[in-house]
Motif scaffolding. Structure first.
Motif, PDB file in Angstrom:
ATOM      1  N   THR A 162      38.312  37.175  53.748  1.00 52.86           N
ATOM      2  CA  THR A 162      37.650  37.853  52.625  1.00 52.86           C
ATOM      3  C   THR A 162      36.623  36.941  51.963  1.00 52.86           C
ATOM      4  N   THR A 212      33.525  37.229  53.981  1.00 52.13           N
ATOM      5  CA  THR A 212      32.828  38.490  53.729  1.00 52.13           C
ATOM      6  C   THR A 212      32.067  38.442  52.413  1.00 52.13           C
ATOM      7  N   ARG A 250      38.980  43.745  51.459  1.00 48.40           N
ATOM      8  CA  ARG A 250      37.538  43.563  51.499  1.00 48.40           C
ATOM      9  C   ARG A 250      37.052  42.514  50.508  1.00 48.40           C
ATOM     10  N   THR A 251      37.867  42.233  49.501  1.00 49.93           N
ATOM     11  CA  THR A 251      37.498  41.230  48.506  1.00 49.93           C
ATOM     12  C   THR A 251      38.683  40.299  48.292  1.00 49.93           C
ATOM     13  N   THR A 259      37.681  45.306  63.143  1.00 46.17           N
ATOM     14  CA  THR A 259      36.688  44.932  62.145  1.00 46.17           C
ATOM     15  C   THR A 259      35.390  44.442  62.797  1.00 46.17           C
TER      16      THR A 259
END
Length: 378
Positions: free
Chosen positions: A207, A210, A289-290, A376
């Motif tokens: 994460t 990302t 995602r975070t 992913t």
């Protein structure tokens, strides 16, 4: 419209935050799921006075006095005899593995001593690695057993009634005779500390890539998903090794925790447990995602694991459905392993079940993480 405060600007900000929170379904689910899950666990699963504790009976001659005493112990609600014909060796293995909490040994001459008016004796061996589990059950032993023999003798000879009153119940608190709470808590803290730090730090591995916008660079490298996973989790294995050394040294220096078993066996068990944790954290990082979502998922896993593993509350005091749910957490099996080796001196054969469960977690989590990472890549 004031430049210092405006209801219109405030309403616009509130609308924006509401829409953003509604889009973040994971955070919204955590806000509702965690309180509800805790309410169910504390309301139904947690019990500080455990009942129906598994016990084994060692009685070469199971006469009517022995059967009456066993029935009386079961009627108290604390004891549940899973076997009534065990030998001394079988009972020793069962209490070492943690399959039973008590071993009740009745001598072969127990019935004859009651009928002659001699002072009969029974031996109760209790697994005292968790002092809170055995305390309630032990407190009822002498009175219940004596009353059971008194009822069984009925209107018989006075010497039998006197023998029932003079019944001696010898209690051996195995592995922790002084009932020191730290002997149970400190080894468990090793697993709790490792779980919290290892899963959280590893879950932020992908994460972070990302959020920083470096994920594309990572995916463009000529590396397989397995190599990327190893590259992400292996540094945290080193961090876990440092934590293990610190906790074990502190356990010995500050609390004088006995290390009865094999230290290499402890370290192997810790390694497998930490490996399962870092792979679990890596799996979480492929879902979140975070970094905030990764932290939320970590705590959502950590809280039920902490409550259902037997660290905070007696594992055998929970209902069957809660015990079955607790079996799916690696911490549950690690606590059994570390306490058995450190406090009971268990060998590799005795804790083979815990090792097998942890190894199964490693295999399943690694497979799920690799499959999730491939998805992913699209």
């Amino acid at each position: 419209m004031s430049r210092f405060f405006s209801f219109g600007r405030l309403w616009a900000l509130l609308t924006k935050e509401t829409i953003q929170m509604r889009r973040d379904r994971l955070t919204f689910a955590m806000m509702l799921g965690i309180p509800l899950f805790q309410l169910i666990l504390f309301g139904y699963a947690i019990n500080t006075d455990p009942k129906q504790l598994p016990a084994a009976l060692v009685a070469p001659t199971q006469d009517r006095f022995t059967r009456a005493m066993v029935s009386a112990l079961e009627l108290t609600g604390y004891y549940r005899f899973v076997t009534v014909g065990a030998t001394a060796g079988e009972a020793e293995e069962m209490i070492a593995r943690g399959d039973v909490a008590f071993v009740v040994t009745v001598p072969s001459d127990f019935g004859r001593r009651v009928e002659r008016g001699d002072s009969p004796v029974i031996l109760i061996e209790a697994d005292a690695t968790d002092p809170s589990v055995a305390s309630g059950a032990i407190s009822t032993l002498s009175t219940v057993a004596a009353e059971a023999l008194s009822r069984e003798t009925g209107e018989e000879a006075q010497n039998a009634l006197n023998a029932a009153k003079q019944l001696s119940v010898i209690v051996h608190r195995r592995y922790n005779p002084e009932g020191i709470t730290q002997y149970n808590i400190v080894p468990g803290l090793l697993g709790v500390i490792l779980q919290l730090t290892m899963v959280m730090m590893t879950s932020m591995a992908l994460t972070r890539e990302t959020e920083r916008g470096t994920m594309e660079n990572l995916l463009s490298m000529p590396a397989t998903p397995f190599e990327i996973m190893l590259g992400k989790v292996m540094p945290y294995l080193a961090v876990g090794a440092v934590q293990v050394v610190v906790v074990l040294l502190a356990a010995k220096a500050l609390f004088d925790i006995p290390f009865v078993g094999s230290l290499p066996l402890i370290l192997i068990g810790v390694f497998v447990f930490v490996l399962a944790l870092v792979i679990l954290g890596y799996l979480i990082s492929t879902v979140a995602r975070t970094q905030m979502q990764a932290m939320q998922l970590t705590f959502f896993f950590f809280l039920p694991s902490l409550m259902l593993s037997g660290f905070m509350f007696p594992f055998r005091g929970m209902p069957v459905w809660a015990q079955m749910l607790g079996e799916v957490f690696p911490l549950t099996h690690f606590l059994r392993l570390i306490r058995s080796v450190m406090l009971k001196g268990a060998d590799a054969v005795t804790v083979a079940g815990s090792f097998g469960a942890l190894a199964l977690f490693v295999a399943l989590l690694a497979g799920a993480a690799l499959l999730r990472f491939r998805r992913t890549l699209d």
